[in-house]
Design an enzyme around this catalytic site. Structure first.
Site, PDB file in Angstrom:
ATOM      1  N   ARG A  29       0.835  -1.205   0.000  1.00  0.00           N
ATOM      2  CA  ARG A  29       0.000   0.000   0.000  1.00  0.00           C
ATOM      3  C   ARG A  29       0.868   1.253   0.000  1.00  0.00           C
ATOM      4  O   ARG A  29       1.871   1.317   0.719  1.00  0.00           O
ATOM      5  CB  ARG A  29      -0.929   0.006   1.214  1.00  0.00           C
ATOM      6  CG  ARG A  29      -1.955  -1.082   1.150  1.00  0.00           C
ATOM      7  CD  ARG A  29      -2.995  -0.961   2.255  1.00  0.00           C
ATOM      8  NE  ARG A  29      -3.696  -2.226   2.415  1.00  0.00           N
ATOM      9  CZ  ARG A  29      -4.632  -2.675   1.588  1.00  0.00           C
ATOM     10  NH1 ARG A  29      -5.020  -1.943   0.562  1.00  0.00           N
ATOM     11  NH2 ARG A  29      -5.206  -3.848   1.791  1.00  0.00           N
ATOM     12  N   ASP A  30       0.451   2.237  -0.786  1.00  0.00           N
ATOM     13  CA  ASP A  30       1.147   3.518  -0.822  1.00  0.00           C
ATOM     14  C   ASP A  30       1.002   4.215   0.531  1.00  0.00           C
ATOM     15  O   ASP A  30      -0.075   4.210   1.139  1.00  0.00           O
ATOM     16  CB  ASP A  30       0.564   4.401  -1.936  1.00  0.00           C
ATOM     17  CG  ASP A  30       1.478   5.556  -2.288  1.00  0.00           C
ATOM     18  OD1 ASP A  30       2.032   5.556  -3.399  1.00  0.00           O
ATOM     19  OD2 ASP A  30       1.643   6.463  -1.439  1.00  0.00           O
ATOM     20  N   ILE A  31       2.067   4.846   0.985  1.00  0.00           N
ATOM     21  CA  ILE A  31       2.061   5.498   2.293  1.00  0.00           C
ATOM     22  C   ILE A  31       1.197   6.762   2.289  1.00  0.00           C
ATOM     23  O   ILE A  31       0.733   7.199   3.347  1.00  0.00           O
ATOM     24  CB  ILE A  31       3.524   5.827   2.706  1.00  0.00           C
ATOM     25  CG1 ILE A  31       3.629   5.976   4.215  1.00  0.00           C
ATOM     26  CG2 ILE A  31       4.052   7.056   1.991  1.00  0.00           C
ATOM     27  CD1 ILE A  31       5.053   5.980   4.726  1.00  0.00           C
ATOM     28  N   ASN A  87       4.483   6.650 -13.525  1.00  0.00           N
ATOM     29  CA  ASN A  87       5.071   7.972 -13.704  1.00  0.00           C
ATOM     30  C   ASN A  87       6.510   7.830 -14.172  1.00  0.00           C
ATOM     31  O   ASN A  87       7.253   6.974 -13.676  1.00  0.00           O
ATOM     32  CB  ASN A  87       5.041   8.749 -12.380  1.00  0.00           C
ATOM     33  CG  ASN A  87       3.627   9.097 -11.958  1.00  0.00           C
ATOM     34  OD1 ASN A  87       2.788   9.439 -12.788  1.00  0.00           O
ATOM     35  ND2 ASN A  87       3.343   9.003 -10.670  1.00  0.00           N
ATOM     36  N   VAL A  96      10.282   8.211  -6.802  1.00  0.00           N
ATOM     37  CA  VAL A  96      11.078   7.050  -6.407  1.00  0.00           C
ATOM     38  C   VAL A  96      11.580   6.387  -7.690  1.00  0.00           C
ATOM     39  O   VAL A  96      10.773   5.971  -8.533  1.00  0.00           O
ATOM     40  CB  VAL A  96      10.254   6.047  -5.571  1.00  0.00           C
ATOM     41  CG1 VAL A  96      11.115   4.839  -5.208  1.00  0.00           C
ATOM     42  CG2 VAL A  96       9.719   6.714  -4.305  1.00  0.00           C
ATOM     43  N   HIS A 100       7.715   1.427 -10.930  1.00  0.00           N
ATOM     44  CA  HIS A 100       6.569   0.931 -10.166  1.00  0.00           C
ATOM     45  C   HIS A 100       5.287   1.347 -10.848  1.00  0.00           C
ATOM     46  O   HIS A 100       5.222   2.379 -11.520  1.00  0.00           O
ATOM     47  CB  HIS A 100       6.597   1.440  -8.724  1.00  0.00           C
ATOM     48  CG  HIS A 100       6.714   2.924  -8.602  1.00  0.00           C
ATOM     49  ND1 HIS A 100       7.921   3.573  -8.728  1.00  0.00           N
ATOM     50  CD2 HIS A 100       5.791   3.886  -8.382  1.00  0.00           C
ATOM     51  CE1 HIS A 100       7.730   4.881  -8.581  1.00  0.00           C
ATOM     52  NE2 HIS A 100       6.437   5.099  -8.388  1.00  0.00           N
ATOM     53  N   HIS A 102       1.286   2.197 -10.140  1.00  0.00           N
ATOM     54  CA  HIS A 102       0.269   2.550  -9.154  1.00  0.00           C
ATOM     55  C   HIS A 102      -1.049   1.903  -9.567  1.00  0.00           C
ATOM     56  O   HIS A 102      -1.468   2.034 -10.717  1.00  0.00           O
ATOM     57  CB  HIS A 102       0.021   4.062  -9.128  1.00  0.00           C
ATOM     58  CG  HIS A 102       1.197   4.896  -8.724  1.00  0.00           C
ATOM     59  ND1 HIS A 102       1.292   5.516  -7.507  1.00  0.00           N
ATOM     60  CD2 HIS A 102       2.324   5.228  -9.396  1.00  0.00           C
ATOM     61  CE1 HIS A 102       2.420   6.204  -7.437  1.00  0.00           C
ATOM     62  NE2 HIS A 102       3.061   6.047  -8.581  1.00  0.00           N
TER      63      HIS A 102
HETATM   64  P1  5GP Z   1       5.998   8.162  -7.879  1.00  0.00           P
HETATM   65  O1  5GP Z   1       5.651   9.586  -7.498  1.00  0.00           O
HETATM   66  O2  5GP Z   1       7.501   7.957  -7.927  1.00  0.00           O
HETATM   67  O3  5GP Z   1       5.295   7.679  -9.096  1.00  0.00           O
HETATM   68  O4  5GP Z   1       5.423   7.275  -6.711  1.00  0.00           O
HETATM   69  C1  5GP Z   1       6.096   7.037  -5.519  1.00  0.00           C
HETATM   70  C2  5GP Z   1       5.065   6.670  -4.507  1.00  0.00           C
HETATM   71  O5  5GP Z   1       5.712   6.077  -3.402  1.00  0.00           O
HETATM   72  C3  5GP Z   1       4.278   7.875  -3.948  1.00  0.00           C
HETATM   73  O6  5GP Z   1       2.900   7.705  -4.243  1.00  0.00           O
HETATM   74  C4  5GP Z   1       4.594   7.851  -2.457  1.00  0.00           C
HETATM   75  O7  5GP Z   1       3.481   8.198  -1.647  1.00  0.00           O
HETATM   76  C5  5GP Z   1       5.046   6.418  -2.235  1.00  0.00           C
HETATM   77  N1  5GP Z   1       5.998   6.268  -1.160  1.00  0.00           N
HETATM   78  C6  5GP Z   1       7.096   7.026  -0.912  1.00  0.00           C
HETATM   79  N2  5GP Z   1       7.762   6.573   0.157  1.00  0.00           N
HETATM   80  C7  5GP Z   1       7.066   5.496   0.594  1.00  0.00           C
HETATM   81  C8  5GP Z   1       7.275   4.585   1.687  1.00  0.00           C
HETATM   82  O8  5GP Z   1       8.213   4.681   2.467  1.00  0.00           O
HETATM   83  N3  5GP Z   1       6.357   3.584   1.847  1.00  0.00           N
HETATM   84  C9  5GP Z   1       5.293   3.441   0.994  1.00  0.00           C
HETATM   85  N4  5GP Z   1       4.465   2.436   1.223  1.00  0.00           N
HETATM   86  N5  5GP Z   1       5.079   4.269  -0.043  1.00  0.00           N
HETATM   87  C10 5GP Z   1       5.955   5.291  -0.234  1.00  0.00           C
END
Ligand code: 5GP
Length: 115
Positions: A29-31, A87, A96, A100, A102
């Protein structure tokens, strides 16, 4: 090996709410959820972004998509619907740098793509 926050989650160095894993990928799950259901599907192989994906690695993305669809069916929201997003880099807001996917669901999600 790369060392993003997702690699630390894969190595179980930091906690995450893991909902699925196999030898190829992990899902948790996303944080900071952007929908009632917001799960991230992350391959175990190091790929920083879509820009780094090789043609020979098409299966990596295929597995993420198949795992997300299976999760939606298992959790019972496949018929209602869901969205998958990858993304890539700054304009898409990638934060990140480990590839990945979503998975967003659980409510009408509205349109997308507006700055
Ligand atoms: P991006 O913006 O790179 O497409 O998505 C990265 C996602 O990772 C974001 O939606 C963010 O909320 C999530 N995220 C960042 N750090 C953590 C973490 O430590 N744990 C979890 N579960 N999600 C994270």
């Amino acid at each position: 090996m790369s060392d993003t926050i997702f690699h630390k989650i894969m190595r179980r160095e930091i906690p995450a709410d893991v909902v699925y894993e196999d030898e190829h990928l992990i899902a948790f799950r996303d944080i900071a959820p952007q929908a009632p259901v917001h799960v991230l599907f992350v391959p175990r192989v190091d790929i920083a972004s879509m820009n780094d994906l090789q043609a020979s690695q098409a299966e990596v993305v295929g597995r993420l998509v198949v795992a997300a669809a299976a999760y939606a069916k298992r959790e019972g929201f496949a018929e209602d619907g869901y969205r998958v997003v990858i993304n890539c880099n700054e304009d898409a807001g990638q934060t990140v740098f480990q590839l990945h996917l979503h998975l967003l669901a659980g409510a009408p999600l509205g349109r997308f793509g507006t700055p």
